[in-house]
Structures are given as structure tokens and as C-alpha cells.
Design an enzyme around this catalytic site. Sequence first.
Site, short mmCIF file in Angstrom:
data_model
loop_
_atom_site.label_atom_id
_atom_site.label_comp_id
_atom_site.label_asym_id
_atom_site.label_seq_id
_atom_site.Cartn_x
_atom_site.Cartn_y
_atom_site.Cartn_z
N CYS A 53 60.54 -89.97 -7.08
CA CYS A 53 59.58 -90.76 -7.63
C CYS A 53 60.06 -91.92 -8.62
CB CYS A 53 58.40 -89.96 -8.23
SG CYS A 53 57.73 -88.78 -7.11
N HIS B 8 54.07 -93.73 -13.38
CA HIS B 8 54.00 -93.10 -11.81
C HIS B 8 52.70 -92.41 -11.75
CE1 HIS B 8 55.08 -91.06 -8.50
NE2 HIS B 8 55.14 -89.65 -9.05
N ASN C 165 50.00 -89.47 -4.69
CA ASN C 165 51.48 -89.64 -5.20
C ASN C 165 52.28 -90.18 -3.95
OD1 ASN C 165 53.82 -89.32 -5.95
ND2 ASN C 165 53.87 -87.33 -6.82
#
Length: 326
Positions: free
Chosen positions: A113, A253, A283
Site C-alpha cells: 500500500c 492511505h 482499500n
Amino acid sequence: MIRAKITGTGSAFPDKVLTNCDIEKLVDTSDDWITSRTGIKERRVAVEGEYTSTFASRAAENALQMAGITAAEIDLIIVGTITPDFPFPATACLVQNNLKASKAAAFDVAAACSGFLYGLSVADKFIKTGAAKKALVIGAEVLTRIVDWDDRNTCCLFGDGAGAVVLEAVSGDAGILSTHIHSDGTYWELLHQPGCGSRNPASQKTLDDKQIFLRMQGNEVFKLAVRAMEDAAHEALAANGMTAADLNLFIPHQANRRIIDAIGKRLGVSDEQLFVNLERYGNTSAASIPIALDEANRTGRIKSGDIVLFDAFGGGLTWASALVRW
Ligand code: COA
């Protein structure tokens, strides 16, 4: 002083939407559980014929269009991804081919990520040293292809898509002010895909043991994410002699609304300073920050001169930040 300035942003997604109610039909869960524990309401899912390079290329085209430059002018393409089209060649090479960016060097960065911010950090160094004048940095994932759709702990969390930025060498105050990247491999097992690499190559066993799917210890990851992202944000602000009050926009994020809110609270960032869109995308790993940035940019949330902080955390473990004057 030469800086790398973001002159174009772009994003791209599959058309197919999977809502929490759709996931209720797959595993023992509820819209209420997913919404209250994660903030996610729906996510995009790639269909047959759509790959990571599909969305990466579309996002890059949108960013190039905004920047008003052609792919032929690009010196460097970096794709942050953990779901490449193939183990090799790099998805960045497929993007280069799709765009006809013939003079660009192209490679992928696997930092989960944090992949987009790792890529941004590398491209920033290329531009500051004069090794590149124009670069494309892309975060792109088709995570739904490595998600176990029988595992309620993970299948509701992830989505597909891509975001991209064009970076250009400029002189002046605007551009990337700093990047910081970090890793701690002692925690590698908390979030990983056990199969299909050199340790557990593709076989009937990797299929039977579901090693082809990602595995996560969500609780542990949650705690470490909050701490690491808070540290990364403080590091970026301190390096530039700023505080959270100087931020016009904070783009973390987009993994979990509770993680984002915990970091926002610890930093003292207001709702007006915070950008969140994970309710619509889930996500998307390396794609989440550039997707959020493109939406913020195209909806007028960022103005010339604004101070924007990016902050990421992911498997590895990895974490990273970047501070930008728009
Ligand atoms: N629906 C219903 N129940 C679920 C569920 C779902 N989709 N997923 C898990 N549960 C259950 C668990 O089985 C557990 O049940 P048990 O107590 O009977 O064993 C219970 O909910 C609590 O699980 P727990 O893991 O403690 O929940 P949580 O509040 O920590 O939330 C996550 C789980 C995954 C949402 C949360 O840990 C998280 O977001 N972690 C970070 C994940 C992440 O962002 N990773 C990427 C970082 S880049």
C-alpha cells in the site's frame, strides 16, 4: 532549485461495483458490520479482460492529458503494484507499450500500500538529480484477483483501480518538498501472499491450501498502521518546519475509516483538512492515494500554493510520506 511538480493527475476504475449487500450473499457478514468496522460501502471489481495495466494505462492517459504533454516526452514510468499483470515483465513496461512512451525507462515497485509513495520518492530523486525531466508515477491494483472470496476477514476490504501523476522538473517553490520511506521486514508475515513466488511456486498444493490468496492479521496491522502513519506524518512536517495546522489537505492511505480517524485525531487534523473516499473504493493498496488525489484535484479541493500531505502504510511492512506544495 529544481523540484518535481505534479502537473497532472488521473484515475481509472472498473465499471463493475460490488456493494456490501452483494458481499452479504458471499460470506457471513452484514452491511452494518462492514460499514461500522471499516467505513467501506462499495468497491470496484475488474471483470474478464481487465488487468492492472488496463487501469494503470487509462489513469496515466488522463494524467498526461491534464498535464498537456505527450507520452513520447516521458523519461520514466514507475508503477507501484503488488498485483502486476505478470510476475515479469514489469507492468510499467506494459503501460509503456500501451502509451507508446518509447523513450521511458519503466519498472515496478513492490511496496504494497506504500507503493505509490515509494515510486514518488524514487521519481523525485531522478528529477532532482537531473536524470529525468518528466515522469509518470502510477499506483495500480487488481487486488480482487488475490482475495479469498470465502474469507470474511479480508474479502470485504479490497478493491481495484489505478491513479497516476505526471511529475515535471520545474524551478521555484512549488512541487515535492520531501519524501520519507521506511520498512520493517520483521513483520512480513502480518500481510502477505504465501503462494506463487519462489518459496511456494504454483502447484496443486498452493491451490488446495489457498496460498494464492493474500493473508492478513488485521488487528495487528491496524495498531502498527496507526503508529507508523502518525510517525511518518510528524517526520514530514518536522522536516519542513511545519505543523498540522499548515496543512490544506491530508490524504492518507484509504484502508479503514477507523485508522484514518485515529491518525487524524492524533495529528490534530480537522475534517476540512482530511480527504476520504474509501467508502466508494475500499482499500485499493498502491492505488488509493493517487485515486484520492485525482478526485481531490478534479473537484477543486486543492488550489495553487496549498500544502498537501500524503501518508501510507502497507505490507512489508512499509510506510511512507510525501509533503507537496501545489
Ligand atoms: N463480517 C462479520 N464479522 C467479521 C468480519 C466480517 N466481514 N470479519 C471479521 N469478523 C469477525 C471476526 O471473525 C471476529 O469474530 P470472533 O471474535 O468471533 O473471532 C470479529 O469480527 C472481530 O474481529 P477483529 O479482527 O477483532 O475485528 P476488527 O475490529 O479488528 O476489524 C478489520 C477487522 C480487518 C476490519 C480491522 O482489523 C482492520 O481494518 N485492520 C487493518 C486492515 C488493513 O487496513 N489492512 C491493510 C493495511 S494497508
